[in-house]
Design a protein around this motif. Structure first.
Motif, short mmCIF file in Angstrom:
data_model
loop_
_atom_site.label_atom_id
_atom_site.label_comp_id
_atom_site.label_asym_id
_atom_site.label_seq_id
_atom_site.Cartn_x
_atom_site.Cartn_y
_atom_site.Cartn_z
N LEU A 37 -1.64 -17.99 -42.86
CA LEU A 37 -2.61 -19.07 -42.64
C LEU A 37 -4.01 -18.66 -43.06
O LEU A 37 -4.94 -19.46 -43.03
CB LEU A 37 -2.64 -19.44 -41.14
N GLY A 38 -4.19 -17.40 -43.43
CA GLY A 38 -5.52 -16.87 -43.72
C GLY A 38 -6.01 -16.08 -42.52
O GLY A 38 -5.61 -16.37 -41.39
N GLY A 39 -6.83 -15.07 -42.77
CA GLY A 39 -7.31 -14.23 -41.67
C GLY A 39 -6.17 -13.39 -41.11
O GLY A 39 -5.11 -13.25 -41.72
N ARG A 40 -6.41 -12.87 -39.91
CA ARG A 40 -5.39 -12.01 -39.30
C ARG A 40 -4.57 -12.78 -38.29
O ARG A 40 -4.99 -13.85 -37.84
CB ARG A 40 -6.07 -10.83 -38.61
N GLN A 154 -13.10 -12.76 -35.24
CA GLN A 154 -13.59 -13.83 -36.09
C GLN A 154 -14.63 -14.63 -35.31
O GLN A 154 -14.47 -14.85 -34.09
CB GLN A 154 -12.44 -14.74 -36.51
N HIS A 156 -17.15 -18.11 -35.84
CA HIS A 156 -17.72 -19.19 -36.66
C HIS A 156 -19.22 -19.26 -36.40
O HIS A 156 -19.66 -19.14 -35.25
CB HIS A 156 -17.07 -20.53 -36.29
N THR A 191 -15.05 -19.28 -30.96
CA THR A 191 -13.90 -19.14 -31.85
C THR A 191 -12.66 -18.64 -31.11
O THR A 191 -11.54 -19.02 -31.44
CB THR A 191 -14.23 -18.15 -33.00
N ASN A 192 -12.85 -17.78 -30.12
CA ASN A 192 -11.70 -17.06 -29.56
C ASN A 192 -11.43 -17.26 -28.07
O ASN A 192 -10.34 -16.91 -27.61
CB ASN A 192 -11.92 -15.55 -29.74
N GLY A 215 -7.26 -13.39 -28.73
CA GLY A 215 -8.08 -14.02 -29.77
C GLY A 215 -7.55 -13.78 -31.17
O GLY A 215 -7.97 -14.45 -32.11
N LEU A 216 -6.62 -12.86 -31.32
CA LEU A 216 -6.04 -12.63 -32.66
C LEU A 216 -4.84 -13.54 -32.93
O LEU A 216 -4.30 -13.55 -34.03
CB LEU A 216 -5.63 -11.15 -32.80
N MET A 217 -4.42 -14.29 -31.89
CA MET A 217 -3.30 -15.22 -32.11
C MET A 217 -3.81 -16.47 -32.80
O MET A 217 -4.78 -17.09 -32.34
CB MET A 217 -2.66 -15.62 -30.77
N ASN A 218 -3.15 -16.86 -33.88
CA ASN A 218 -3.49 -18.12 -34.53
C ASN A 218 -2.84 -19.27 -33.77
O ASN A 218 -2.04 -19.06 -32.85
CB ASN A 218 -3.03 -18.09 -35.99
N HIS A 219 -3.19 -20.46 -34.22
CA HIS A 219 -2.71 -21.67 -33.54
C HIS A 219 -1.49 -22.29 -34.22
O HIS A 219 -1.39 -22.30 -35.45
CB HIS A 219 -3.84 -22.72 -33.52
N TYR A 253 -4.17 -24.12 -29.29
CA TYR A 253 -5.56 -24.29 -28.87
C TYR A 253 -5.87 -25.71 -28.38
O TYR A 253 -7.02 -26.01 -28.06
CB TYR A 253 -6.54 -24.04 -30.03
N LYS A 271 -12.58 -25.52 -33.85
CA LYS A 271 -12.15 -24.26 -34.50
C LYS A 271 -12.23 -24.33 -36.02
O LYS A 271 -11.88 -23.38 -36.72
CB LYS A 271 -10.71 -23.91 -34.08
N PHE A 273 -10.65 -25.89 -38.55
CA PHE A 273 -9.56 -25.92 -39.53
C PHE A 273 -8.72 -27.17 -39.28
O PHE A 273 -8.71 -27.71 -38.16
CB PHE A 273 -8.69 -24.65 -39.45
C1 SAM Z 1 -8.91 -17.17 -32.40
S1 SAM Z 1 -9.11 -17.02 -34.11
C2 SAM Z 1 -7.51 -16.52 -34.63
C3 SAM Z 1 -7.50 -15.16 -35.30
C4 SAM Z 1 -8.15 -15.16 -36.66
N1 SAM Z 1 -7.20 -15.65 -37.66
C5 SAM Z 1 -8.64 -13.77 -37.03
O1 SAM Z 1 -8.49 -13.37 -38.19
O2 SAM Z 1 -9.26 -13.11 -36.19
C6 SAM Z 1 -9.23 -18.71 -34.48
C7 SAM Z 1 -9.56 -19.02 -35.90
O3 SAM Z 1 -8.47 -18.63 -36.76
C8 SAM Z 1 -8.24 -19.62 -37.75
N2 SAM Z 1 -6.94 -20.27 -37.48
C9 SAM Z 1 -6.19 -20.17 -36.36
N3 SAM Z 1 -5.07 -20.88 -36.45
C10 SAM Z 1 -5.07 -21.45 -37.66
C11 SAM Z 1 -4.18 -22.33 -38.34
N4 SAM Z 1 -3.03 -22.74 -37.77
N5 SAM Z 1 -4.50 -22.74 -39.58
C12 SAM Z 1 -5.67 -22.34 -40.16
N6 SAM Z 1 -6.57 -21.51 -39.56
C13 SAM Z 1 -6.27 -21.07 -38.34
C14 SAM Z 1 -9.38 -20.65 -37.61
O4 SAM Z 1 -10.44 -20.26 -38.42
C15 SAM Z 1 -9.74 -20.50 -36.15
O5 SAM Z 1 -11.05 -20.93 -35.87
#
Ligand code: SAM
Length: 497
Positions: A37-40, A154, A156, A191-192, A215-219, A253, A271, A273
């Motif tokens: 999804l991008g990011g971690r 992360q 914003h 953000t988290n 906070g490292l869990m995506n949605h 989320y 958030k 996205f």
């Molecule tokens: C709590 S952080 C999740 C961890 C983040 N991916 C990181 O690298 O630290 C929340 C942010 O991750 C990204 N994110 C989380 N879930 C996503 C999803 N399903 N699709 C796209 N971006 C997502 C958005 O930018 C969101 O604001």
């Protein structure tokens, strides 16, 4: 830039500090990796079974939530209801007693604020402003390692993030370095952060916590985890259903029972996205029809749904008569529905019931999220709220509670969220309704026994250890769950009491 290995090391050290809740086995079956999804994100490195503990996190900082709609109480104990509230004369933070004032918590908060020069006399500073800024203020208490950790989350940085600190600056001269750290904390929090659940039925200041591993869990709108808090603010994250090796570990989320337009708008606003998960892409949301509206054609019994749900301005179409409705018209209806909901007094159970049964379902299907939200409010209220307690509840309301529990459990099952917290609560309430029926008509007990036992057993399995679980969960399981060898009259004595 920190590598994933370095971040993983930080996370391990952070988790290593947790005192594990007794009896919970803990093994790390996931890793921090690049997410598709991008990011971690957190990715399972082994198959994980439903119910396994993934990790137990603790907050780097925690404190009141920042929303203006949140009522603010004592900044130490969270008490919302006191005749003795007063503002600290040094920092304008709200307190309810000398006992709270004399705590280390207040000493630390106050020592930060009271060293800033005031632009206005301190007694003119609004305690609400102080409460909303308190969580990022507490970032100034973090040590170097913790600040570094927070900095790797992360964050914003759009103009709306950090508003609490800009308001604070109208009242205090704040050193630039401190302002920067607090603004970073605001962005990381927005953000988290997770809202921290309060004890069942208790009204306290609503808190948020910056849980760095969570906070490292995506949605995903169909999350595969559930989480709960204990009284020490530890956040336990468990698998809500089996997670295959290589799959991403998701939290949700937004409200699980919100329809797609509401979830996607909320996720975008807060958030930043647009969710594109399978549920969002499916106009029927796995057949639940949570976002559906009634067809605008008076003679048609069909439902309207978006043709292309991943496009915010999609045309909507009736599944029955194929009528097409432009997005602008849908927005007008949704706005009007929001207005109707806004006019409701949610504390008044009778008003909610009347609105659900006699008014709102004229305009929306029973499956629509607004109806489902009202149904849940009635489930939670019947049996528990003054005027609707078990001994006051009519047969028809008892039957309504049971059928609403069953219907909502079906929706939750259709969504595929596994053993989510909501499922646990619904099972508890279904159990309570069935047990009340058996108490009123003891002849029915044998017929209802196995469901009374299995619902409380499953509810207990999902909600145990959760500070927000009903306080009689364990007692009910002991007396009304499977394996209880007490005679029928004794099993029901807890309900009579
Ligand atoms: C709590 S952080 C999740 C961890 C983040 N991916 C990181 O690298 O630290 C929340 C942010 O991750 C990204 N994110 C989380 N879930 C996503 C999803 N399903 N699709 C796209 N971006 C997502 C958005 O930018 C969101 O604001």
């Amino acid at each position: 830039m920190l590598s994933l290995e370095q971040l993983s090391q930080m996370v391990k050290e952070h988790l290593g500090l947790c005192e594990y809740v007794e009896g919970i086995e803990y093994a790390c079956k996931w890793a921090i990796e690049e997410s598709p999804l991008g990011g971690r994100g957190l990715i399972a490195t082994e198959d994980i079974m439903a119910g396994e503990v993934l990790f137990v996190d603790r907050p780097l900082i925690h404190g009141p939530r920042a929303g203006t709609a949140q009522p603010q109480g004592c900044t130490v104990c969270g008490n919302l209801d006191s005749d003795n509230f007063y503002k600290c004369s040094k920092c304008a933070l709200l307190l309810c007693s000398e006992e709270c004032q004399n705590t280390d918590v207040h000493f630390n908060d106050c020592s930060i604020v009271s060293r800033w020069d005031n632009k206005e006399p301190i007694n003119e500073v609004d305690y609400n402003i102080m409460s909303r800024a308190l969580t990022p203020i507490r970032a100034l208490l973090l040590n170097e390692d913790q600040r570094l950790f927070m900095g790797y989350l992360q964050a914003h940085t759009l103009p709306q993030h950090g508003a609490e600190i800009r308001t604070l600056k109208e009242y205090f001269e704040i050193p630039e370095e401190e302002e920067q750290l607090m603004t970073l904390a605001c962005c990381a929090l927005d953000t988290n952060a997770y809202q921290i659940a309060t004890p069942y039925g208790k009204k306290e200041t609503s808190l948020r916590g910056l849980y760095p591993v969570s906070g490292l869990m995506n949605h995903n709108c169909v999350p595969n985890t559930r989480y709960y808090f204990n009284s020490d603010l530890q956040m336990t994250v468990k698998a809500a259903k089996p997670i295959r090796c290589g799959a991403e570990i998701f939290s949700c989320y937004s409200g699980v029972l919100w329809g797609t337009p509401a979830r996607r708008t909320h996720l975008y606003k807060t958030k930043h996205f647009f969710c594109k998960c399978d549920r969002c892409a499916d106009p029927t949301e796995r057949g639940t029809l949570l976002g559906a509206l009634k067809c605008f054609s008076k003679l048609c019994p069909g439902y309207l749904l978006p043709v292309e749900p991943l496009k915010t301005n999609s045309v909507w179409r009736c599944l029955e008569c194929d009528m097409r409705v432009p997005y602008a018209n849908i927005c007008t209806i949704q706005g009007a529905l929001g207005g109707l909901m806004g006019s409701l007094n949610f504390e008044n159970v009778g008003e909610l019931e009347n609105f659900l049964v006699n008014r709102i379902t004229k305009y929306i299907p029973k499956t629509n999220q607004i109806a489902v939200d009202l149904q849940c409010r009635l489930i939670w209220a019947f049996g528990e709220v003054e005027g609707y307690r078990w001994h006051e509840l009519s047969e028809s309301r008892l039957a309504l509670k049971e059928s609403l529990c069953r219907g909502t459990l079906r929706t939750v099952a259709a969504l595929g969220v596994g053993d989510a917290h909501l499922r646990g609560l619904l099972l508890y309430h279904l159990h309570a309704a069935l047990a009340e029926r058996a108490r009123r008509s003891p002849d029915l007990y044998e017929e209802l026994k196995s469901e009374i036992e299995s619902t409380i057993e499953q509810a207990y399995y999902i909600l145990q250890g959760d500070i927000s679980a009903p306080p009689d969960l364990e007692l009910r399981r002991r007396y009304l769950g499977p394996g209880c060898d007490k005679p029928q009259e004794e099993r029901f004595f807890i309900l009579d009491a």
